[in-house]
Design an enzyme around this catalytic site. Structure first.
Site, short mmCIF file in Angstrom:
data_model
loop_
_atom_site.label_atom_id
_atom_site.label_comp_id
_atom_site.label_asym_id
_atom_site.label_seq_id
_atom_site.Cartn_x
_atom_site.Cartn_y
_atom_site.Cartn_z
N ARG A 21 -29.02 -32.25 -42.32
CA ARG A 21 -29.42 -33.61 -42.67
C ARG A 21 -29.96 -33.73 -44.10
O ARG A 21 -30.16 -34.81 -44.61
CB ARG A 21 -30.45 -34.11 -41.65
CG ARG A 21 -29.86 -34.40 -40.29
CD ARG A 21 -30.92 -34.48 -39.19
NE ARG A 21 -31.35 -33.16 -38.74
CZ ARG A 21 -32.28 -32.94 -37.80
NH1 ARG A 21 -32.88 -33.96 -37.22
NH2 ARG A 21 -32.61 -31.71 -37.46
N ASN A 238 -36.62 -32.84 -42.16
CA ASN A 238 -35.20 -32.77 -41.80
C ASN A 238 -34.28 -33.51 -42.76
O ASN A 238 -33.11 -33.23 -42.83
CB ASN A 238 -34.99 -33.27 -40.38
CG ASN A 238 -35.71 -32.39 -39.37
OD1 ASN A 238 -35.56 -31.16 -39.39
ND2 ASN A 238 -36.52 -32.98 -38.53
C1 UD1 Z 1 -37.32 -27.76 -33.38
C2 UD1 Z 1 -37.77 -27.64 -31.94
C3 UD1 Z 1 -38.40 -28.95 -31.50
C4 UD1 Z 1 -39.55 -29.27 -32.42
C5 UD1 Z 1 -39.12 -29.27 -33.89
C6 UD1 Z 1 -40.33 -29.34 -34.77
C7 UD1 Z 1 -36.24 -26.12 -30.76
C8 UD1 Z 1 -35.09 -26.02 -29.86
N1 UD1 Z 1 -36.64 -27.35 -31.10
O1 UD1 Z 1 -36.33 -28.75 -33.44
O2 UD1 Z 1 -38.89 -28.85 -30.18
O3 UD1 Z 1 -40.11 -30.52 -32.08
O4 UD1 Z 1 -38.43 -28.05 -34.22
O5 UD1 Z 1 -40.02 -29.52 -36.11
O6 UD1 Z 1 -36.78 -25.11 -31.16
N2 UD1 Z 1 -33.60 -22.14 -37.15
C9 UD1 Z 1 -33.14 -20.84 -37.19
N3 UD1 Z 1 -32.02 -20.52 -36.47
C10 UD1 Z 1 -31.35 -21.41 -35.71
C11 UD1 Z 1 -31.82 -22.74 -35.67
C12 UD1 Z 1 -32.95 -23.07 -36.40
O7 UD1 Z 1 -33.71 -20.00 -37.85
O8 UD1 Z 1 -30.35 -21.01 -35.10
C13 UD1 Z 1 -34.79 -22.51 -37.93
C14 UD1 Z 1 -34.52 -23.55 -39.00
O9 UD1 Z 1 -34.22 -22.93 -40.25
C15 UD1 Z 1 -35.81 -24.35 -39.06
C16 UD1 Z 1 -36.39 -24.19 -37.67
O10 UD1 Z 1 -35.74 -23.09 -37.07
O11 UD1 Z 1 -36.75 -23.83 -39.99
C17 UD1 Z 1 -36.19 -25.45 -36.81
O12 UD1 Z 1 -34.84 -25.78 -36.77
P1 UD1 Z 1 -34.38 -27.29 -36.69
O13 UD1 Z 1 -32.92 -27.32 -36.56
O14 UD1 Z 1 -35.01 -28.06 -37.78
O15 UD1 Z 1 -35.03 -27.69 -35.27
P2 UD1 Z 1 -35.45 -29.11 -34.77
O16 UD1 Z 1 -34.24 -29.83 -34.29
O17 UD1 Z 1 -36.28 -29.79 -35.76
CA CA Z 2 -36.91 -29.39 -37.88
#
Ligand code: UD1
Ligand code: CA
Length: 480
Positions: A21, A238
């Site tokens: 995003r 995001n």
């Molecule tokens: C996540 C949480 C959500 C929370 C939110 C808070 C989960 C499933 N959801 O959602 O409950 O309210 O954060 O901001 O955990 N990342 C990885 N590997 C992956 C996916 C993500 O390292 O495969 C890292 C991203 O770089 C990021 C963080 O994890 O720093 C969160 O990922 P993002 O996709 O932003 O999760 P949200 O949808 O915001």
């Molecule tokens: Ca996030």
């Protein structure tokens, strides 16, 4: 603390996600919030816990993130763990688990897109976790608009029972205003068992770390939660708009602290951008349009601005004025006057009572007390003594375009240069040496000597009249 198995702490930062995003070539965690990347801010907050190790999960644009981590070493040992492909936050933690074989203690796990998270909040979670002897602890916060955050579910006793992701939530669950900032403490290795139970049978087909909370509840493990009073502190970035909001909020917090705690006047609180690392002394005034981001320390009774940018590591003494200028990685002493329109580049040191004026650029140079370079000069790779006067338009020619080498210029105490002189480095002006206006200096000017390379001035009496007469005669001739 590093010893005593129960007191050991490690941090895991999840930074492998793409951040779709953001619509950016730059990985989300490398976007800057007032001079420091989001990941850099998270690493600094993690350092405050004094953990024995920080594990960072990388994946999307891993090389860029890895390079950033190498170029910006943290106080704590850091290792990176590649997650490819990125199958969710739970899958991200699975990539670290093999490195935790010998670890027994508190594992702090946090998303890495929360730039306003402070070390103090991290600490409050770790304390709550240790005090309650919980297996899983999490921060929560109440919001008006729950956006896409995971919602905290609780039972009738008020105990946390799990987290449901927005995309998987029912209408009733979407109405919940208590959300998951995704910052946790896990008792390790107890929680390792949860990882093998994670499934991707959800809307996003991902292995959710949030399911660890449901696992703990189902298995009757103790869950502790701590509420963050202001949700904005744990807000995840995001989109670019959320990034701007975070920058504004960080600015507001910093400006308020400086005004209320440090006795600094900030004339335009909306039009002044200051990062939280900046320290400013009492009775200093910051005029509108300033952007001060970095490890910056400014003394008392200074006037900074308007429209001044300071970046990197900058020190400014007391009673100094810096107007309409750009200052990067430089030291400025006390009672100095810089600007308007000066550019102090890397590794410039101005001692006290120095004046650097309009359109003067200084780079990798030391300028001693009471020396003036007031107008239109370039001072590069130079050492200037005290009481030196640099005439308008003096240039240190420090760069040899053919050899691509930079050479130094030394100007000793009390020396002076006339307007428009060029000092071709390497060269030295000894104590009290004088350089005449328009001179090109290519060799040492001895102590007290005058260097002059101008051709002597000749005056042609009546030349202008003569020229005019000739021009008129030519005109008459042409008209014939
Ligand atoms: C996540 C949480 C959500 C929370 C939110 C808070 C989960 C499933 N959801 O959602 O409950 O309210 O954060 O901001 O955990 N990342 C990885 N590997 C992956 C996916 C993500 O390292 O495969 C890292 C991203 O770089 C990021 C963080 O994890 O720093 C969160 O990922 P993002 O996709 O932003 O999760 P949200 O949808 O915001
Ligand atoms: Ca996030």
């Amino acid at each position: 603390m590093k010893d005593g198995s129960g007191d050991r702490t490690r941090v895991v930062l999840l930074a492998a996600g793409q951040g779709k995003r953001m619509k950016s070539d730059l990985p989300k965690v490398l976007h800057e919030v007032l001079g420091k990347t989001i990941l850099g801010r998270l690493m600094a907050a993690s350092d405050e816990l004094k953990p024995e190790h920080i594990h960072i999960v990388i994946g999307h644009e891993a090389e860029q993130v890895e390079k950033f981590i190498q170029d910006n070493p943290s106080a704590t040992p850091v290792s990176t763990h590649l997650q490819k492909p990125q199958l969710g936050t739970g899958h991200a933690l699975m990539q670290v688990a093999p490195s935790l074989k010998d670890f027994k203690g508190t594992l702090v796990v946090s998303v890495a897109d929360t730039p306003l998270l402070t070390g103090a909040t991290f600490k409050s979670l770790v304390e709550a976790h240790k005090e309650s002897k919980a297996v899983v602890s999490l921060l929560t916060t109440d919001v008006d608009d729950a956006k896409n955050y995971g919602r905290i579910t609780r039972n009738e006793k008020g105990e946390v029972t799990g987290i449901v992701e927005h995309k998987d939530a029912t209408e009733a669950q979407r109405a919940i205003k208590e959300i998951n900032p995704a910052i946790y403490c896990f008792a390790w290795p107890e929680v390792e068992a949860a990882l093998s139970t994670l499934k991707n049978d959800n809307q996003q087909k991902e292995y959710y770390l949030t399911d660890v909370i449901g696992w703990a509840h189902k298995n009757s493990h103790k869950i502790a939660s701590a509420k963050v009073a202001d949700w904005r502190e744990v807000a995840g970035i995001n989109s670019r708009l959320e990034l701007s909001e975070a920058i504004r909020l960080m600015r507001d917090i910093t400006v308020n602290n400086l005004a209320l705690e440090s006795g600094v006047t900030i004339v335009d609180t909306q039009g002044t951008w200051i990062s939280p690392e900046v320290k400013i002394g009492k009775d200093t005034v910051v005029l509108p349009g300033c952007y001060l981001a970095g490890e910056i320390e400014i003394g008392q009774k200074c006037t900074i601005g308007p429209n001044t940018v300071m970046k990197g590591v900058v020190h400014v003494g007391d009673n100094t004025t810096v107007a309409q200028s750009l200052v990067q990685n430089s030291d400025i002493g006390s009672n100095c006057k810089v600007g308007p329109f000066s550019h102090l580049r890397e590794h410039t040191v101005l001692h006290d009572q120095v004046k650097v004026g309009n359109f003067v650029e200084v780079k990798k140079s030391v300028i001693n007390n009471k020396t003036n370079a007031s107008h239109l000069s370039y001072i590069g790779d130079s050492t200037l003594g005290s009481g030196v006067n640099i005439g308008a338009g003096t240039i240190t020619a420090n760069y040899d375009h053919i050899t691509k080498k930079k050479e130094r210029t030394t100007i000793c105490d009390g020396a002076s240069t006339g307007s428009n002189s060029v000092l071709v480095a390497p060269v030295t002006l000894e104590e009290g040496a004088v350089v005449a206006a328009g001179t090109v200096v290519t060799k040492t000017v001895p102590k007290g000597a005058l260097a002059i390379t101008r051709t002597p001035q000749k005056n042609h009496e009546g030349w202008a009249e003569e020229r005019k007469r000739k021009a008129e005669a030519a005109k008459l001739e042409a008209a014939k």
